[in-house]
Design a protein around this motif. Sequence first.
Motif, PDB file in Angstrom:
ATOM      1  N   ILE A   1       0.864  -1.277  -0.030  1.00 17.13           N
ATOM      2  CA  ILE A   1      -0.123   0.012   0.128  1.00 17.13           C
ATOM      3  C   ILE A   1       0.901   1.347   0.083  1.00 17.13           C
ATOM      4  O   ILE A   1       0.571   2.156  -0.737  1.00 17.13           O
ATOM      5  CB  ILE A   1      -0.833   0.023   1.177  1.00 17.13           C
ATOM      6  CG1 ILE A   1      -1.953  -1.227   1.187  1.00 17.13           C
ATOM      7  CG2 ILE A   1      -1.827   1.246   1.371  1.00 17.13           C
ATOM      8  CD1 ILE A   1      -2.893  -1.295   2.276  1.00 17.13           C
ATOM      9  N   SER A   2       1.844   1.259   0.491  1.00 18.63           N
ATOM     10  CA  SER A   2       2.828   2.495   0.597  1.00 18.63           C
ATOM     11  C   SER A   2       3.495   2.643  -0.554  1.00 18.63           C
ATOM     12  O   SER A   2       3.751   3.774  -1.046  1.00 18.63           O
ATOM     13  CB  SER A   2       3.684   2.278   1.787  1.00 18.63           C
ATOM     14  OG  SER A   2       3.251   2.067   3.098  1.00 18.63           O
ATOM     15  N   ALA A   3       3.972   1.657  -1.335  1.00 19.70           N
ATOM     16  CA  ALA A   3       4.557   1.908  -2.540  1.00 19.70           C
ATOM     17  C   ALA A   3       3.713   2.269  -3.556  1.00 19.70           C
ATOM     18  O   ALA A   3       4.032   3.248  -4.445  1.00 19.70           O
ATOM     19  CB  ALA A   3       5.027   0.517  -3.076  1.00 19.70           C
TER      20      ALA A   3
ATOM     21  N   TRP B   1       8.965  -0.173  -0.160  1.00 19.00           N
ATOM     22  CA  TRP B   1       9.973  -1.292  -0.637  1.00 19.00           C
ATOM     23  C   TRP B   1      10.708  -1.888   0.415  1.00 19.00           C
ATOM     24  O   TRP B   1      10.848  -3.039   0.831  1.00 19.00           O
ATOM     25  CB  TRP B   1      10.804  -0.415  -1.461  1.00 19.00           C
ATOM     26  CG  TRP B   1      10.224  -0.380  -2.867  1.00 19.00           C
ATOM     27  CD1 TRP B   1       9.515   0.579  -3.353  1.00 19.00           C
ATOM     28  CD2 TRP B   1      10.215  -1.329  -4.050  1.00 19.00           C
ATOM     29  NE1 TRP B   1       9.098   0.367  -4.514  1.00 19.00           N
ATOM     30  CE2 TRP B   1       9.639  -0.617  -5.023  1.00 19.00           C
ATOM     31  CE3 TRP B   1      10.971  -2.440  -4.344  1.00 19.00           C
ATOM     32  CZ2 TRP B   1       9.581  -1.260  -6.479  1.00 19.00           C
ATOM     33  CZ3 TRP B   1      10.777  -3.170  -5.547  1.00 19.00           C
ATOM     34  CH2 TRP B   1      10.167  -2.238  -6.471  1.00 19.00           C
ATOM     35  N   MET B   2      11.082  -0.903   1.557  1.00 14.81           N
ATOM     36  CA  MET B   2      11.876  -1.738   2.660  1.00 14.81           C
ATOM     37  C   MET B   2      11.032  -2.758   3.589  1.00 14.81           C
ATOM     38  O   MET B   2      11.355  -3.760   3.955  1.00 14.81           O
ATOM     39  CB  MET B   2      12.355  -0.572   3.515  1.00 14.81           C
ATOM     40  CG  MET B   2      13.333  -1.018   4.633  1.00 14.81           C
ATOM     41  SD  MET B   2      13.443  -0.041   6.060  1.00 14.81           S
ATOM     42  CE  MET B   2      12.049  -0.049   7.022  1.00 14.81           C
TER      43      MET B   2
ATOM     44  N   MET C   1      17.849  -3.345   4.915  1.00 13.05           N
ATOM     45  CA  MET C   1      18.749  -2.292   5.775  1.00 13.05           C
ATOM     46  C   MET C   1      19.381  -1.751   4.555  1.00 13.05           C
ATOM     47  O   MET C   1      19.915  -0.558   4.645  1.00 13.05           O
ATOM     48  CB  MET C   1      19.915  -3.112   6.481  1.00 13.05           C
ATOM     49  CG  MET C   1      20.658  -2.315   7.168  1.00 13.05           C
ATOM     50  SD  MET C   1      19.771  -1.147   8.425  1.00 13.05           S
ATOM     51  CE  MET C   1      21.214  -0.195   8.841  1.00 13.05           C
ATOM     52  N   LEU C   2      19.907  -2.460   3.387  1.00 10.92           N
ATOM     53  CA  LEU C   2      20.577  -1.761   2.254  1.00 10.92           C
ATOM     54  C   LEU C   2      19.682  -0.698   1.557  1.00 10.92           C
ATOM     55  O   LEU C   2      20.130   0.105   1.230  1.00 10.92           O
ATOM     56  CB  LEU C   2      21.055  -3.039   1.155  1.00 10.92           C
ATOM     57  CG  LEU C   2      21.502  -2.426  -0.081  1.00 10.92           C
ATOM     58  CD1 LEU C   2      22.812  -1.843  -0.019  1.00 10.92           C
ATOM     59  CD2 LEU C   2      21.518  -3.773  -1.033  1.00 10.92           C
ATOM     60  N   ASN C   3      18.390  -1.211   1.223  1.00 11.39           N
ATOM     61  CA  ASN C   3      17.500  -0.357   0.851  1.00 11.39           C
ATOM     62  C   ASN C   3      17.223   0.976   1.691  1.00 11.39           C
ATOM     63  O   ASN C   3      17.176   2.345   0.963  1.00 11.39           O
ATOM     64  CB  ASN C   3      15.905  -0.681   0.561  1.00 11.39           C
ATOM     65  CG  ASN C   3      15.068  -0.057   0.070  1.00 11.39           C
ATOM     66  OD1 ASN C   3      15.083   0.031  -1.315  1.00 11.39           O
ATOM     67  ND2 ASN C   3      14.249   0.795   0.832  1.00 11.39           N
TER      68      ASN C   3
ATOM     69  N   PRO D   1      18.670  -1.672  -4.818  1.00 10.04           N
ATOM     70  CA  PRO D   1      17.599  -2.164  -3.995  1.00 10.04           C
ATOM     71  C   PRO D   1      16.475  -2.646  -4.908  1.00 10.04           C
ATOM     72  O   PRO D   1      15.908  -3.744  -4.357  1.00 10.04           O
ATOM     73  CB  PRO D   1      17.462  -1.124  -3.025  1.00 10.04           C
ATOM     74  CG  PRO D   1      17.972   0.184  -3.561  1.00 10.04           C
ATOM     75  CD  PRO D   1      19.005  -0.219  -4.573  1.00 10.04           C
ATOM     76  N   LYS D   2      15.985  -1.819  -5.512  1.00  8.63           N
ATOM     77  CA  LYS D   2      14.861  -2.393  -6.322  1.00  8.63           C
ATOM     78  C   LYS D   2      14.834  -3.644  -6.956  1.00  8.63           C
ATOM     79  O   LYS D   2      14.064  -4.937  -7.034  1.00  8.63           O
ATOM     80  CB  LYS D   2      14.300  -1.316  -7.281  1.00  8.63           C
ATOM     81  CG  LYS D   2      13.597  -0.003  -6.538  1.00  8.63           C
ATOM     82  CD  LYS D   2      13.079   0.971  -7.455  1.00  8.63           C
ATOM     83  CE  LYS D   2      12.266   2.095  -7.109  1.00  8.63           C
ATOM     84  NZ  LYS D   2      12.958   2.844  -5.833  1.00  8.63           N
TER      85      LYS D   2
END
Length: 344
Positions: free
Chosen positions: A160-162, A189-190, A202-204, A262-263
């Motif tokens: 929902i956030s994306a 995404w995170m 964490m990388l994202n 990251p994506k």
Amino acid sequence: MNPLALSIVMSSLAIGTITTLSSHHWLLAWAGLEINTLAMIPLMTQHHHPRSVEASVKYFLVQAAASALILFSSINNASDTGEWSITNMSNPLSTTTLTIALSMKLGLAPFHFWLPEVLQGLNLMTGLILSTWQKIAPVALLLLTQNSLKPEILLTAGLISALTGGWGGLNQTHLRKILAFSSIAHLGWMVTVLTLSPKLAMLNFVIYLIMTTALFLALKQTSSTKIKTLSTSWQKSPVISSLSVLTLLSLGGLPPLSGFMPKWLIIQELTKQNINTMATIMTLSALLSLFFYLRLSYTASLTTHPGMSNSQTSYNTTSKQPSLLLATTISLSILLLPITPLLT
């Protein structure tokens, strides 16, 4: 702001975040979040403008409600298990309320309504702190408790956030609101990959911090707050304007820039877990975000403000902000993709 008051406020921000990061007891973590919130209010209201006062009131009410929920979830879990440890969250009601509280702290959908309005009422440097530093402590709590949280809730909130971050930024003209929706999308995404691969989450988050810092500093350098003022940035500083375009494209996730990493890895992880439908929807949501990043890139690089002449205009762009930080974050926002094998 008075230098002494500014030093106290910034020290309190650092102390609050460090307290939360280093705590194993819920009361200490809650106290660190409260110190963070209270230290942020003077930064928001330092200009005594009605918009900034309104933003600080909204921010305080939302953060106070989220802190109360965190305290409730920790007390409820302690009464059930007899422990105050952050990593020992076994009560279902506590884990659900904790997820809601941290989503409110971060501005994740469907608890995102406060973030664009609050960020719009702040100046760029205070907005930078709100978009980056203030998210470190809640994200740390998410990473510490990810084994106890329900994957279904996190996957739904992330999806929902994306979608909200991509859809909400389409018709915005204020850059701070666009960056607020960008924050919602990136944190979505995170959260989506949090329970599947905390290392990827964490990388994202780290790459999001780098790219957001670079863009805020670049906008501060060119004094850009609306889309129409971006068209004057090329005359003010061609180098920063061109690098800002690359940073925007990196935020959109275009290869071969850092934001693609990251994506790419998150979609790969979702397909490995056979969550193909969600991976497809997340990819489509990235296209929504890419639309307004391309819109900003087009305005900054290929248009000229009607009041400008065709010749390059000389501006006094002397800035007191550290240029080393701007150069470092922009470089990292653009050039990190070749080291992907070292980070996975």
